[in-house]
Design a protein around this motif. Structure first.
Motif, PDB file in Angstrom:
ATOM      1  N   VAL A 156       0.991  -1.325   0.110  1.00 12.04           N
ATOM      2  CA  VAL A 156       0.593   0.007  -0.139  1.00 12.04           C
ATOM      3  C   VAL A 156       0.862   1.176   0.385  1.00 12.04           C
ATOM      4  CG1 VAL A 156      -1.896   1.587   0.944  1.00 12.04           C
ATOM      5  CG2 VAL A 156      -2.257  -1.385   0.563  1.00 12.04           C
ATOM      6  N   LEU A 157       1.904   1.472   0.680  1.00 16.14           N
ATOM      7  CA  LEU A 157       2.882   2.783   1.172  1.00 16.14           C
ATOM      8  C   LEU A 157       3.765   3.206  -0.426  1.00 16.14           C
ATOM      9  CD1 LEU A 157       4.204   1.925   4.395  1.00 16.14           C
ATOM     10  CD2 LEU A 157       2.173   4.038   3.322  1.00 16.14           C
ATOM     11  N   GLY A 158       3.703   1.900  -0.845  1.00 15.02           N
ATOM     12  CA  GLY A 158       4.425   1.253  -2.744  1.00 15.02           C
ATOM     13  C   GLY A 158       3.690   2.148  -3.350  1.00 15.02           C
ATOM     14  N   MET A 159       2.447   1.882  -3.872  1.00 11.53           N
ATOM     15  CA  MET A 159       1.412   2.028  -4.103  1.00 11.53           C
ATOM     16  C   MET A 159       1.056   3.955  -4.066  1.00 11.53           C
ATOM     17  SD  MET A 159      -2.628   1.631  -3.891  1.00 11.53           S
ATOM     18  CE  MET A 159      -3.009   3.100  -2.555  1.00 11.53           C
ATOM     19  N   VAL A 160       1.470   4.381  -3.039  1.00  6.19           N
ATOM     20  CA  VAL A 160       1.022   5.829  -2.189  1.00  6.19           C
ATOM     21  C   VAL A 160       2.697   6.443  -3.159  1.00  6.19           C
ATOM     22  CG1 VAL A 160       0.862   7.342  -0.298  1.00  6.19           C
ATOM     23  CG2 VAL A 160      -0.523   5.147  -0.387  1.00  6.19           C
ATOM     24  N   SER A 161       3.666   5.912  -2.819  1.00  2.00           N
ATOM     25  CA  SER A 161       4.671   6.093  -3.209  1.00  2.00           C
ATOM     26  C   SER A 161       4.578   6.593  -4.553  1.00  2.00           C
ATOM     27  CB  SER A 161       5.839   5.856  -2.742  1.00  2.00           C
ATOM     28  OG  SER A 161       5.998   5.565  -0.956  1.00  2.00           O
ATOM     29  N   THR A 162       4.288   5.096  -5.497  1.00  2.00           N
ATOM     30  CA  THR A 162       4.081   6.030  -7.000  1.00  2.00           C
ATOM     31  C   THR A 162       3.450   7.103  -7.565  1.00  2.00           C
ATOM     32  OG1 THR A 162       4.709   3.215  -7.118  1.00  2.00           O
ATOM     33  CG2 THR A 162       4.375   4.594  -9.110  1.00  2.00           C
ATOM     34  N   GLU A 163       1.814   6.571  -6.663  1.00  2.00           N
ATOM     35  CA  GLU A 163       1.184   8.081  -7.339  1.00  2.00           C
ATOM     36  C   GLU A 163       1.592   9.527  -6.889  1.00  2.00           C
ATOM     37  OE1 GLU A 163      -2.653   5.405  -5.823  1.00  2.00           O
ATOM     38  OE2 GLU A 163      -2.016   7.230  -4.839  1.00  2.00           O
TER      39      GLU A 163
END
Length: 433
Positions: free
Chosen positions: A352-359
């Protein structure tokens, strides 16, 4: 409705804090420069003219940017309360009552913001006059004044901005469907963007680089283009999501899906990145070109204009930075329930944190790209009339500092907010939300 509005503010204190901070900082900027008009009352004619020009130029563009920022923040806040607004309509609240509720909330925040801003505005207006004295733009014995003009402008403009923002936000809250709203925003964005491009074209066609007005007209290009592109953020986000669809991996897939599914929320976060990058880059490089060009302004005006530009950059980019931080934090923390659902569906917290970082990386790159395009509406025309070349012969360090700051603010704020939003057990987050 008044009591309901006060209870709503108390219950959602954290959510309203972002709007309050935006309005407060906007009021500080407006009153700081409006106080120059109070100061000019005791000045000689030439000094009074200098102070009036500075107050009018900065205050005028400050009004535009503050209104846009207030509208963006309040619209995001109302959009995040869609469930609450739908419940009010279900139990019998009319669209007029919901509009009145949002309006009362916004006016209350504006009044509080002006009251809070009075003390810092008095201090910053004094500092501004001292800076002008150090730059020999006003007499050393001229006393700084903070009086009725500053207070009237701060109160009137902040209230007007809040009311306008509330009316725009309340339209969405009061009705379930608004098929023409996206079209109206698209038309407004294109119109403002065309106005910004026209400002740049006017500089290249109608000026030879020696007129005092060339800098004011050129500066409008970046400001108008940045606002126009910020208004066009939803279709920009949609286009970016389409480009990212082929990405592989969990984070890439979730990023593309979320950009497409949260278009307006992501667009609200993108807008301040564009504003920050466009305004800072355009204004800073315009002054660097002026300093290094062979056709300088008249000697008696050059220090005033340089001081004005750097003050504008400092105040406006600070405001854009605060708007960026507020918007990103509010948008990210509002997704607690979504993050919890993803984790319950099998995603890990690192995913989830990786998704947010990519966003956040996508938003930062997109905002920097379009902010840079907005800045070219000022940089290229001004470089052409001042140096005869499309690109200025100056250091790239300033530009790198601007884009790195924009990227760092976006990434750090987003990831920190996401870590906080995912700090609780997923089941508790979903149940509480």
């Amino acid at each position: 409705m008044f009591r309901l509005a006060l209870r709503s503010i108390r219950y959602r204190a954290g959510s309203f804090l972002a709007s309050l901070l935006t309005l407060t900082l906007g009021a500080v900027i407006l009153m700081t420069f409006a106080a120059l008009l109070d100061t000019s009352a005791a000045a000689d004619a030439q000094t009074a003219t200098t102070l009036t020009i500075m107050a009018s130029v900065v205050g005028g563009w400050g009004l535009v940017i503050v209104t846009f920022a207030a509208a963006s923040t309040l619209t995001l806040q109302v959009r995040q309360r869609s469930t609450e607004m739908a419940l009010l309509r279900t139990v019998g609240a009319t669209p007029a009552q919901i509009r009145r509720l949002v309006l009362i909330e916004s006016v209350t925040l504006a009044l509080i913001a002006v009251l809070i801003a009075l003390v810092p505005s008095r201090l910053t207006s004094g500092v501004l006059v001292e800076l002008l004295k150090d730059a020999h733009q006003v007499p050393a014995d001229l006393p700084a004044a903070f009086g009725p003009i500053a207070v009237s402008v701060g109160l009137g403009v902040t209230l007007a901005s809040a009311v306008l923002a509330a009316l725009l936000a309340a339209r969405r809250a009061a009705t379930t469907r608004q098929p023409g709203r996206g079209r109206a925003r698209l038309i407004a964005g294109v119109a403002v963007l065309v106005a910004g491009i026209s400002s740049g074209a006017t500089v290249m066609v109608a000026f030879d680089g020696t007129e005092p007005a060339v800098m004011a007209v050129s500066g409008q290009g970046a400001i108008l283009c940045a606002i126009g592109l910020a208004l066009l953020s939803p279709p920009i986000i949609t286009a970016i999501a389409t480009l990212l669809t082929p990405l592989r991996g969990v984070s890439g897939y979730l990023t593309a899906v979320n950009l497409r599914g949260h278009t307006h929320q992501m667009a609200t976060a993108l807008a301040p990145i564009i504003l920050f990058t466009g305004l800072a880059t355009g204004t800073l490089y315009m002054q660097r070109i002026e300093n290094e060009s062979g056709t300088p302004m008249p000697a008696h005006m050059a220090p005033t204009i340089e001081t004005l530009n750097y003050v504008v950059v400092g105040m406006v980019t600070l405001f854009a930075a605060v708007m960026l931080i507020n918007t990103v934090i509010a948008a990210t923390l509002h997704r607690r329930r979504e993050f919890g659902q993803l984790r319950l569906a099998g995603s890990t917290r690192p995913q989830v944190l990786g998704m947010v970082s990519t966003e956040a990386s996508v938003l930062a790159c997109t905002g920097v790209l379009f902010g840079t395009l907005a800045a070219t509406a000022t940089v290229i025309p001004y470089s052409v009339v001042k140096t005869g070349s499309l690109l200025p012969d100056t250091t790239i360090t300033t530009y790198l500092a601007v884009i790195l700051t924009a990227a760092a603010l976006t990434l750090i704020t987003t990831v920190a907010s996401a870590r906080r939003a995912t700090g609780q057990p997923a089941i508790d987050t979903v149940r509480v939300s």
